[in-house]
Write a protein that holds these residues in place. Structure first.
Motif, PDB file in Angstrom:
ATOM      1  N   TYR A  20      45.860 -33.246  61.675  1.00  0.00           N
ATOM      2  CA  TYR A  20      45.743 -32.488  62.910  1.00  0.00           C
ATOM      3  C   TYR A  20      47.110 -32.026  63.385  1.00  0.00           C
ATOM      4  O   TYR A  20      47.299 -30.880  63.787  1.00  0.00           O
ATOM      5  CB  TYR A  20      45.085 -33.344  63.999  1.00  0.00           C
ATOM      6  CG  TYR A  20      45.051 -32.661  65.348  1.00  0.00           C
ATOM      7  CD1 TYR A  20      44.100 -31.689  65.627  1.00  0.00           C
ATOM      8  CD2 TYR A  20      45.995 -32.974  66.333  1.00  0.00           C
ATOM      9  CE1 TYR A  20      44.083 -31.054  66.857  1.00  0.00           C
ATOM     10  CE2 TYR A  20      45.985 -32.345  67.563  1.00  0.00           C
ATOM     11  CZ  TYR A  20      45.031 -31.386  67.827  1.00  0.00           C
ATOM     12  OH  TYR A  20      45.020 -30.744  69.038  1.00  0.00           O
ATOM     13  N   ARG A  24      48.026 -28.292  64.006  1.00  0.00           N
ATOM     14  CA  ARG A  24      48.244 -27.852  65.390  1.00  0.00           C
ATOM     15  C   ARG A  24      49.624 -27.207  65.524  1.00  0.00           C
ATOM     16  O   ARG A  24      49.758 -26.165  66.169  1.00  0.00           O
ATOM     17  CB  ARG A  24      48.117 -29.074  66.322  1.00  0.00           C
ATOM     18  CG  ARG A  24      48.155 -28.762  67.800  1.00  0.00           C
ATOM     19  CD  ARG A  24      46.942 -27.987  68.249  1.00  0.00           C
ATOM     20  NE  ARG A  24      46.867 -27.895  69.712  1.00  0.00           N
ATOM     21  CZ  ARG A  24      46.280 -26.923  70.385  1.00  0.00           C
ATOM     22  NH1 ARG A  24      45.685 -25.922  69.742  1.00  0.00           N
ATOM     23  NH2 ARG A  24      46.243 -26.920  71.703  1.00  0.00           N
ATOM     24  N   HIS A 102      41.250 -28.504  59.142  1.00  0.00           N
ATOM     25  CA  HIS A 102      41.199 -28.115  60.556  1.00  0.00           C
ATOM     26  C   HIS A 102      40.968 -26.621  60.730  1.00  0.00           C
ATOM     27  O   HIS A 102      40.432 -26.191  61.744  1.00  0.00           O
ATOM     28  CB  HIS A 102      42.472 -28.573  61.275  1.00  0.00           C
ATOM     29  CG  HIS A 102      42.507 -30.052  61.469  1.00  0.00           C
ATOM     30  ND1 HIS A 102      41.749 -30.697  62.423  1.00  0.00           N
ATOM     31  CD2 HIS A 102      43.160 -31.039  60.791  1.00  0.00           C
ATOM     32  CE1 HIS A 102      41.954 -31.999  62.356  1.00  0.00           C
ATOM     33  NE2 HIS A 102      42.812 -32.240  61.355  1.00  0.00           N
ATOM     34  N   ALA A 138      39.270 -35.531  59.697  1.00  0.00           N
ATOM     35  CA  ALA A 138      39.662 -34.362  60.484  1.00  0.00           C
ATOM     36  C   ALA A 138      38.744 -34.178  61.686  1.00  0.00           C
ATOM     37  O   ALA A 138      39.191 -33.835  62.789  1.00  0.00           O
ATOM     38  CB  ALA A 138      39.646 -33.110  59.598  1.00  0.00           C
ATOM     39  N   GLU A 141      39.771 -36.592  64.258  1.00  0.00           N
ATOM     40  CA  GLU A 141      40.989 -36.122  64.956  1.00  0.00           C
ATOM     41  C   GLU A 141      40.664 -35.020  65.952  1.00  0.00           C
ATOM     42  O   GLU A 141      41.181 -35.005  67.076  1.00  0.00           O
ATOM     43  CB  GLU A 141      41.998 -35.584  63.927  1.00  0.00           C
ATOM     44  CG  GLU A 141      42.690 -36.657  63.109  1.00  0.00           C
ATOM     45  CD  GLU A 141      43.654 -36.060  62.081  1.00  0.00           C
ATOM     46  OE1 GLU A 141      44.714 -36.644  61.869  1.00  0.00           O
ATOM     47  OE2 GLU A 141      43.331 -34.992  61.492  1.00  0.00           O
ATOM     48  N   ALA A 142      39.828 -34.098  65.524  1.00  0.00           N
ATOM     49  CA  ALA A 142      39.474 -32.986  66.415  1.00  0.00           C
ATOM     50  C   ALA A 142      38.762 -33.507  67.653  1.00  0.00           C
ATOM     51  O   ALA A 142      38.959 -33.014  68.766  1.00  0.00           O
ATOM     52  CB  ALA A 142      38.599 -31.974  65.666  1.00  0.00           C
TER      53      ALA A 142
END
Lengths: 424, 170, 795
Positions: A20, A24, A102, A138, A141-142
């Motif tokens: 992430y 990001r 992601h 993922a 994490e999101a």
């Protein structure tokens, strides 16, 4: 088309690109945030204007698909990502999942928002155990960062996402077979109509898009549909991942704009044909289901939906299987026929019986027990399958056989007459 | 010829408490009234919990846990190739022989493997260490030829590498 | 209404209809295998491909909805080619064994192969082979013939609600079946999978190698095994019924039959009464002497010392009408009844209407109900084809509630079951009643009341347990009151249904085979004795001649001890078909005919009147029951007035207009629920107190519920031995193990039987079954004593 635009693979070479944090830092989820501030109509409009066609193989315009979802909210709607990458020769989605999960999730958020789906699933082929774990991580994490769950990006939009693993069935790549499988049943494709946009997962309106399609969405939101539409060529806009395998010096996945000449792609990206361009026998241009193109055609054909179709094959998933002159076409196609027989779901008559029959004849010819009638019989059986089955697997099984007979009939005849292959 | 797997003498197995927790987690992925969707993931779980394969009592048990009729479970378990309906060895070695791998000489991978472990494709070694299977495209075509040992992919294989991989398995 | 053109003919159809349906409406036949009008569309066989203008590929007509302006061709070159291709595929792995296939001559695949099949095979490979399954005594399999159409799977899953059939593996290895090699199909409707199989893969085991389809003669019949009255065809050859198949009837049985109706026919040739007989007459008796003897017995006593008991199941309306006519008018007695399981006769004290006694919601409407309340009713095993309508309703979202003494083995989606102990039903129903009032009831009764209140189309059904309960009339009145409260007696929707499962009971009610009403529901001046009082009087020597029409009260009546002493004491005249215990005891035996051997009229639970044709002759010396009665009446001053069946029917129609079918067209069916209104406001008695100790309930046994079924060898394979079921709690309390022999004791009465421990049985209750030949648990019932309290001893 001179610039080498990278949309999907832009960030995959970074260390830990699947995390992430790296995603990001590279601008990940910015486009989801942007889309959540747009109207759903505007989001769909951008995707429509981008003209992006489904990257899974059928090539259906994604924006149009989204616009078929009913606007009323009487029934729960679903978004499903097709990650059942099983078309022989295809392994592009796997790299997106491994290196840019992601990006996919962001694309799914935008898609779900656009069509009003509160629940999404990534249907990934069962053998991708590690890839499924990467996706699950993922997603976690999101969720932790507020991009999945009750308030996506802090907005009043709920989206739950989960991974559903397949268990070894090529036919689940067909979208209604996939839905059946996701419902916990055999992956037998449904009769259409009704289409999933109306009656899909658990009876609700459902959008199903390929990994690559969904992963292309953030860039469309970022740069606008018009920008994306200008990439590539007329009716084949954008960039596409090509999995190039077989007899090339540098097999791999390459992201290029659609419309690139096949020869350029093979020679400049994939390191050229083993033994040089003149050693080329033919290329299967769009995954195993597409008809093999002989060298003469490969010289000039460009890699876009219309050009490949005009050449008598299809762009499909963009999986190019390159074969040099050492290849026995009959044996190659025999292997593919065995594959389709093995993968037929068994539901509808022409596919169930026809794929088995084709495969048995191919095996007979290959093993030197063919008779002259067999070649026309293959074509006739193919004719009786094509266009008469519930899903496209029937056509897919026919394509390689009839395509190869068209381009390499002499090899079939040699096999029948001599009981063995003309090469090697 | 038998319609179903031969082994029906086995006792009905049961999930451990920790496996049952995983089952609950699987259920949570789907709406409550759509629990049947959990059938495939629970079968995956059962296979890994119950020794790499699914006996008929195991299928009955999964049907019971998920709440579907046994026949629906049999249908699913027999439809998908990853569910093993016969016992497999400690290492299930699956070699792709589909077109991209075949072009890159998967025939040789098969040959090396068969010689190395002394079993034919589709068979299991006498010590139950290896089961060899020929499988369809596993989606790693640009790194052909390839094989899968249990959950792990091994790509860009050569004869030497195959031997080395087999030797290094614990 | 979309309008389309099929083969140059224009037609308008309802929106959403498929091309197949539109074509059918036009009379255009489109060949098909997997399509079945009563099953979901699967679209797998691809035989029904048609060409639609502007569509690039042929489409399957079974699944393609019509559009306005569509132009369809069902016979173009494209279509013919497609069909030929599909046929070739279906045949490559199909064995060429039509000469030894049961389906030969009636096979869709064979028929279509004549039209579209190649004359020689291009298939040079080896044919696929599938092993067969052992599916139990009803279905024979030959799986190599299977064309994977999945009709059997869809039938089992959707209609029968029993998920046993499936398709395992995939591709050309896909095998249809239960996966488990040996599995006796548990569905009570399993026979339908053979009938709906379009090829010879699933065959009727009892019919296996018995006849070829084209040799069979078909006679339209009406099934008499329960009160639904399914339309059947008695398929016969050489005067033997070889097979019973269903006739499609949208109002009643759709395309299905239950196993009892389909397979009991072999009982016709087992243990038959072949000729008349007079007890103690050495050697043969002629009809002349038997009838003389019967007349002599009757004439030897006063008319009021004669009584008649009929079993409507297996009898036609004609015989029931003639029976009461003979007794009332030739003999002059008023003691007539057919209700040998009824304990509460208080309903006879008031004038009940036809609507009070049977169904008021037609079967078709039942499928559209949105709330269903079952009161002492097990529809799946009392009236299976009625249950199917309830299943349809439940699948469409209807809420189903059951009030029964045990959990039903039901196949109704989402059924909520209240287990109410025997004797507590009235209190429970009163609670449901209270639930409609402000404040309402809590708990299960309250939930039922609020569901009924919300329902737009609620239905209440009383079944056998409710109908034969010691306080059945109170239960009936409460059910009426609840239906009224639910707003389901408002003239637009009538949701009150009393379902007597016994075949043709409705005709017995209509035609005066009761002591208090004459034919056509006519009130009588003087009431006769009811069934209970008839047997009591006979046992006491007050009734001296018992005239029995069919059945066997020793097996079927509630108090078999009383019946036994009655039969011992009185002179018995019996018209019957099978060698049942009562036949052995009768003083005069008159050999009658069974259903299928006579033309007759049957009235179903909806009160719908249907005619059945004769299929075969009975034993050579047997006679139609009404003819026996007619001949017997000649020996009396006032003989019956009719000399042929037409004249008999005219008299019957005069008595009850519903039996006048002369106005109906050939393809028309008489109306259901041709009656109204339901009587409301009758006084409701109080609740009897709850019982102490172990209570015995005796239920009908699905496969042994009437003489013909009991004689069937096929059905006998589907029943376990005689037993009494007991809960695990009671079993452990009484130290009884599963399968142990036990003695059940009620005062002076006792019965020895095998105990079966069953988790589904609630504590404090024992369940036995009618229809046992040796272990008559109903021996423990005192007709006037309510539920018997039993002590149980392990042996």
């Amino acid at each position: 088309m001179s610039s080498k635009v990278q949309i999907l693979f832009k960030n995959i070479h970074k260390k830990d690109s699947h995390t992430y944090k790296v995603a990001r830092d590279g601008g990940g989820y910015k486009q989801a945030e942007k889309a959540l501030n747009m109207s759903t109509e505007d989001v769909i409009d951008e995707v429509k204007r981008a003209g992006i066609r489904g990257r899974g193989g059928a090539g259906f315009p994604a924006g149009l698909k989204w616009s078929f979802i009913p606007k009323d909210n009487s029934r729960a709607k679903y978004l499903v990502c097709n990650a059942d990458e099983g078309e022989p020769g295809t392994c592009k989605d796997r790299d997106i999942i491994r290196y840019a999960p992601h990006l996919l999730i962001e694309g799914m958020i935008i898609a779900a928002f656009a069509v009003g789906a509160e629940r999404g699933y990534i249907y990934i082929r069962g053998e991708f155990v590690k890839e499924a774990k990467i996706l699950e991580k993922a997603i976690q994490e999101a969720k932790e960062n507020g991009f999945l769950g009750d308030k996506v990006g802090g907005k009043n939009f709920r989206f739950e996402l989960a991974v559903h693993r397949g268990a070894g069935a090529y036919v689940c790549g067909e979208e209604t077979g996939l839905i059946e499988s996701l419902e916990g049943k055999k992956g037998q494709p449904r009769v259409k109509p009704p289409f999933p946009a109306n009656i899909g997962l658990w009876g609700g309106p459902t959008v199903i898009n390929n990994v690559e399609t969904l992963s292309s969405i953030p860039s469309i939101i970022e740069n606008g549909g018009d920008w994306y539409g200008k990439l590539g060529v007329e009716k084949s806009s954008g960039t596409k991942l090509f999995s190039i395998s077989g007899h090339v010096n540098k097999p791999g996945n390459y992201e290029v704009e659609l419309g690139i000449p096949m020869k350029t792609l093979i020679e400049e990206y994939a390191g050229g044909v083993r033994g040089g361009w003149d050693n080329l026998k033919g290329v299967i241009p769009g995954g195993a289901s597409s008809a093999v193109l002989p060298k003469e055609v490969c010289e000039t054909v460009t890699m876009d939906y219309d050009a490949i179709a005009k050449a008598g094959s299809m762009l499909g998933s963009g999986a190019m299987i390159v074969m040099d002159k050492s290849v026995c076409i009959v044996r190659a196609i025999e292997r593919l026929s065995r594959f389709y027989r093995h993968e037929s779901c068994g539901q509808c008559t022409p596919c169930r019986e026809g794929t088995g029959w084709l495969s048995q004849i191919m095996t007979r010819i290959e093993s030197g027990k063919g008779v002259e009638d067999d070649i026309d019989l293959l074509l006739s059986i193919g004719n009786n399958i094509a266009g008469k089955t519930i899903c496209a697997l029937g056509d897919a099984a026919v394509g390689p056989v009839s395509g190869s007979i068209k381009a390499f009939r002499d090899e079939y005849i040699y096999h029948v007459e001599h009981g063995r292959c003309m090469v090697g | 010829m038998s319609i179903m797997q031969e082994d029906t003498q086995q006792d009905k197995p049961q999930f451990s408490a920790s496996a049952m927790k995983q089952v609950e987690e699987i259920f949570s992925r789907y709406p409550d009234e759509r629990r049947a969707s959990a059938l495939m993931p629970v079968l995956h779980l059962a296979q890994s919990e119950f020794g790499g394969w699914l006996s008929r009592p195991a299928l009955d048990y999964v049907a019971e846990v998920v709440g579907v009729a046994p026949i629906r479970c049999y249908e699913v378990a027999t439809f998908y190739t990853m569910y093993n309906l016969k016992p497999v060895g400690k290492y299930h070695v699956q070699v792709c022989t589909n077109i991209a791998c075949w072009l890159c000489d998967s025939d040789n991978v098969v040959k090396v493997l068969e010689d190395k472990v002394q079993a034919k494709m589709g068979g299991t070694t006498q010590d139950n260490r290896f089961t060899l299977s020929e499988v369809e495209c596993l989606g790693a075509c640009i790194n052909a030829p390839m094989m899968q040992v249990n959950d792990d992919y091994y790509e860009n294989l050569t004869a030497d590498r195959v031997a080395e991989i087999i030797d290094r398995l614990p | 209404m979309p309008t389309l053109i099929i083969d140059d003919k224009e037609i308008s159809v309802k929106p959403g209809a498929t091309i197949m349906e539109a074509a059918k409406q036009l009379g255009v036949y489109i060949p098909h295998f997997c399509y079945h009008p009563k099953l979901s569309v699967s679209g797998n066989c691809r035989m029904c491909l048609v060409e639609v203008e502007k569509m690039p590929r042929p489409v399957i007509s079974c699944a393609m909805p019509v559009n306005d302006g569509m132009v369809v061709k069902t016979d173009s070159e494209m279509v013919k080619e497609a069909r030929k291709g599909v046929m070739e595929f279906l045949l490559i792995n199909h064995p060429l064994d039509c000469p030894v296939c049961d389906q030969g001559g009636e096979c869709s695949l064979q028929d279509q192969a004549m039209m579209y099949g190649p004359d020689r095979s291009r298939y040079r490979e080896e044919k696929r082979q599938f092993p067969n399954y052992d599916l139990g005594p009803l279905i024979e399999t030959e799986m190599n013939r299977c064309i994977q159409c999945t009709r059997c799977i869809r039938f089992s899953t959707e209609v029968a609600g029993v998920e046993e059939m499936g398709a395992v593996y995939r591709g050309d290895h896909m095998k249809v079946g239960p996966y488990v090699e040996k599995l006796s199909l548990s569905s009570e409707m399993a026979g339908n999978i053979a009938e709906s199989c379009p090829v010879g893969a699933l065959n009727l085991k009892p019919f296996h190698f018995q006849a070829r389809g084209w040799e069979l003669h078909k006679a339209d019949g009406v099934c008499g095994h329960c009160s639904v009255g399914c339309q059947i065809s008695n398929d016969h050859l050489d005067n033997v019924i070889k097979r019973v198949s269903s006739r499609t009837c949208d109002e009643i049985n759709l395309s299905w039959l239950c196993n009892k109706g389909r397979f009991a026919y072999d009982g016709l040739t087992v243990e038959r009464l072949e000729k008349p007989a007079v007890k103690d007459a050495n050697g043969e008796s002629s009809w002349q002497s038997a009838l003389d003897k019967a007349a002599e017995l009757i004439k030897a006593v006063k008319p009021e010392e004669v009584a008649g008991i009929a079993d409507p199941s297996g009898r036609g309306a004609e015989e029931l009408f003639a029976f009461q006519d003979f007794l009332r008018n030739a003999v002059g007695t008023t003691h007539i009844d057919h209700r040998t399981r009824l304990q509460d006769f208080s309903g006879d004290e008031v004038k009940l209407t036809r609507a009070d006694l049977m169904m008021n919601t037609s079967l078709t409407d039942l499928a559209t109900a949105d709330v269903v309340l079952l009161i002492g009713c097990d529809p799946r095993f009392e009236t299976p084809l009625l249950n199917l309508r309830l299943r349809q309703a439940s699948l469409a979202g209807a809420k189903v509630f059951s009030i029964n003494p045990r959990k039903l083995d039901a196949n109704l989606e989402g059924i909520t079951q209240s287990v109410v102990a025997p004797g507590d039903e009235i209190a429970f129903l009163q609670e449901v009643m209270a639930g409609f009032d402000k404040g309402g009831s809590k708990g299960e009764a309250g939930t039922i009341a609020s569901a009924l209140k919300k329902g737009e189309r609620p239905v209440v059904l009383i079944g056998d347990y409710g109908n034969y309960h010691p306080q059945s009339e109170t239960i009936r009145r409460l059910a009426v009151a609840i239906t009224e409260k639910a707003g389901a007696l408002d003239g637009k929707w009538n949701g009150f249904n009393r379902i007597i499962s016994r075949g043709n009971s409705a005709a017995a009610q209509d035609l005066g085979v009761v002591p208090h009403r004459g034919p056509g529901h006519k009130t009588l001046e003087s009431k006769g004795k009811n069934a209970r009082d008839i047997f009591k009087a006979a046992a006491a020597g007050e009734i001296k001649v018992l005239f029995l029409l069919g059945g066997d009260p020793m097996i079927d009546a509630i108090d078999s001890q009383l019946v036994k002493s009655a039969l011992d004491k009185a002179q018995v005249i019996y018209i019957g078909t099978h060698k049942t215990p009562v036949a052995n005891q009768a003083d005069v035996l008159l050999a009658g005919l069974a259903l299928g051997e006579k033309e007759n009229t049957v009235t179903n639970c909806e009160g719908r009147v249907q005619r059945a044709k004769k299929a075969v002759n009975g034993p050579i010396e047997s006679k139609e029951d009404w003819r026996i009665l007619r001949a017997l009446s000649d020996r009396f001053a006032q003989p019956l007035s009719y000399n042929n069946i037409e004249a008999l029917r005219t008299s019957m129609a005069k008595a009850d207009h519903r039996y006048d079918l002369s106005e109906l067209d050939t393809n028309e069916i008489a109306p259901a629920c041709d009656h109204s209104p339901v009587t409301t406001g009758l006084k409701i008695a109080g609740s009897s107190s709850s019982q102490k100790g172990m209570t015995l309930i005796v239920e009908a046994s699905f496969y042994r519920d009437n003489g013909l079924a009991r004689s069937s060898q096929t059905l006998s394979l589907l029943t376990d031995g005689d037993s009494v079921q007991i809960s695990p709690q009671d079993a452990s309390k009484q130290k009884i193990t599963d399968g142990q022999q036990v003695r059940l004791i009620n005062g002076e009465r006792s019965v020895e039987i095998t105990a079966k421990v069953d988790e589904k049985i609630p504590e404090g209750v024992l369940f036995g079954q009618f229809g046992c030949k040796d272990n008559l648990v109903q021996d423990l019932y005192d007709w006037e004593g309510g539920f018997p309290q039993i002590s149980i001893v392990g042996l």
